[in-house]
Motif scaffolding. Structure first.
Motif, short mmCIF file in Angstrom:
data_model
loop_
_atom_site.label_atom_id
_atom_site.label_comp_id
_atom_site.label_asym_id
_atom_site.label_seq_id
_atom_site.Cartn_x
_atom_site.Cartn_y
_atom_site.Cartn_z
N GLU A 172 -10.61 -6.05 -0.81
CA GLU A 172 -9.80 -5.06 -1.53
C GLU A 172 -9.95 -3.68 -0.89
OE1 GLU A 172 -9.24 -3.42 -6.09
OE2 GLU A 172 -10.10 -5.40 -5.75
N ASN A 173 -11.12 -3.41 -0.33
CA ASN A 173 -11.37 -2.16 0.35
C ASN A 173 -11.77 -2.44 1.80
OD1 ASN A 173 -11.98 0.42 1.18
ND2 ASN A 173 -13.78 0.66 -0.12
N LYS B 122 -12.32 6.03 0.25
CA LYS B 122 -12.66 4.61 0.13
C LYS B 122 -13.53 4.14 1.30
CE LYS B 122 -9.07 2.94 -2.87
NZ LYS B 122 -8.24 1.78 -3.17
N GLY C 198 -17.78 2.31 0.41
CA GLY C 198 -18.24 0.93 0.55
C GLY C 198 -19.10 0.73 1.78
N TYR D 83 -11.51 -0.38 4.31
CA TYR D 83 -11.75 0.83 5.09
C TYR D 83 -13.17 0.99 5.61
CZ TYR D 83 -7.29 1.64 2.84
OH TYR D 83 -6.01 1.50 2.39
N GLN E 286 -4.34 0.10 -9.01
CA GLN E 286 -4.38 1.41 -8.36
C GLN E 286 -3.16 2.27 -8.71
OE1 GLN E 286 -5.38 1.28 -4.18
NE2 GLN E 286 -6.75 -0.46 -4.48
N ARG F 204 0.83 -1.21 0.00
CA ARG F 204 0.00 0.00 0.00
C ARG F 204 0.86 1.26 0.00
NH1 ARG F 204 -4.52 1.35 -1.58
NH2 ARG F 204 -3.09 2.70 -2.71
#
Length: 367
Positions: free
Chosen positions: A269-270, A190, A194, A272, A47, A18
């Motif tokens: 993948e996300n 992010k 979601g 957060y 990304q 990351r």
């Protein structure tokens, strides 16, 4: 424009990965940036800024390779001649600055001789990262030799630097500490983009985001959770992440009868939205370097609970935290106290990222 290459095993979901994506995306307007990986098809590849070049030895993830290829790679990494063949083919004399961004294979490969400025990043506790035994000793011997070939070594925490100096006495290469960079605005975007439907808002919730490997001590956390539940302290723990221990840990959860309150969510993948949705963020590892996930939790202004390790440096000048003794009893007592008292979060907006990015530029320029 100066040409720089970063080396990392792959761009799969992970803290160092990351960081590298965020750094590369920020530097690409100033430098010609290439990321070299052993393995392709990493989740973070999509990304990358389109101007960042990506070069991979294999176009698949490690786990998707056949047994013969995996054995071949192991031999290549442990054999100087075979490693140098990779280095000469992909790296040597193609760049002005070569940066091995992770311990292990990348540090060994990038230690080959060239005219470039050579930098190595150290993200983990160098004493613990390879474990113990004869194979681990062989890898540390490779490390000891490789780190002498660099112009500068960068550590993501002072604790890691101190341990490195204890372990590799006599290494005179220039060293400095640069904390991990994080694009905080991207994390917030992010988190809002979601959902985390699995998190039960009716119960106190803790979320840990980590790979399911020994270092992250999820097995120990399961035991603590079971004890707390047996003592009538209702709460849920969610772990976002996957790894080789998934089946073993899930079996343990099932055997203890706590599958409704200790939930392995697998890789996301996300992650957060899960950090944002939970009441508390938890990282109960045996050891850490300077974990990116804590910076991400900070960016989302979460109350953070960790077991005592080098990760404590991540929480300097951040009030919303609790550091627990790094053993089962210490984690039990700490979580028990949190469940009973429900500490509240204070607002925190400290952002040191511009300073960190400038420090990285200074390293690249040899300043």
């Amino acid at each position: 424009m100066k040409k720089i290459v970063f080396g990392i095993t792959g761009l799969n979901l992970g803290g160092a990965e990351r960081v590298l994506v965020d750094i590369s995306n920020k530097l690409v307007d100033k430098y010609d940036v290439t990321i070299f990986t052993l393995y392709g098809d990493g989740e973070f590849e999509k990304q990358l800024n389109k101007k960042v070049k990506l070069v991979s030895v294999y176009d698949k993830k490690y786990n998707d390779l056949n047994k013969f290829t995996k054995l071949k790679i192991s031999l290549q990494m442990l054999n100087t001649t075979l490693r140098n063949m990779i280095y000469k083919k992909y790296i040597k004399d193609k760049y002005d600055v070569e940066i091995a961004f992770l311990e292990g294979p990348m540090t060994w490969i990038f230690s080959g001789e060239s005219k470039a400025r050579k930098i190595a990043w150290v993200h983990n506790d160098i004493e613990d990262v390879f474990g113990s035994g004869e194979k681990a000793k062989a890898k540390q011997d490779l490390n000891k030799e490789a780190y002498l070939k660099y112009d500068e070594l960068i550590f993501v925490s002072q604790d890691n630097l101190n341990k490195f100096q204890r372990y590799f006495k006599g290494n005179k290469v220039k060293k400095r500490v640069i904390y991990n960079y994080l694009d905080c605005d991207l994390v917030k975007e992010k988190a809002d983009a979601g959902e985390a439907k699995e998190i039960d808002k009716k119960k106190i919730s803790f979320v840990q985001v980590s790979r399911l490997v020994d270092q992250k001590a999820v097995g120990r956390l399961i035991d603590v959770h079971k004890k707390l539940i047996d003592d009538g302290l209702e709460h849920n723990i969610y772990v976002v992440g996957d790894g080789p221990l998934h089946e073993e840990l899930q079996n343990k959860i099932d055997e203890l009868g706590i599958s409704d309150s200790f939930i392995l969510l697998g890789s996301r993948e996300n992650p957060y939205p899960y950090i944002k949705a939970a009441d508390y963020f938890l990282l109960a590892s045996y050891y850490e370097g300077y974990p990116m996930v804590l910076l991400e939790a900070r960016a989302l202004n979460k109350y953070i609970i960790i077991s005592d390790s080098a990760a404590r440096e991540t929480l300097i000048e951040y009030d919303n935290n609790l550091i627990l003794k790094n053993n089962e009893d210490g984690i039990y007592k700490g979580l028990k106290n949190v469940i009973k008292k429900l500490p509240k979060v204070k607002k925190s907006n400290k952002d040191t990222n511009k300073k960190i990015l400038q420090e990285i530029v200074n390293v690249i320029e040899g300043e």
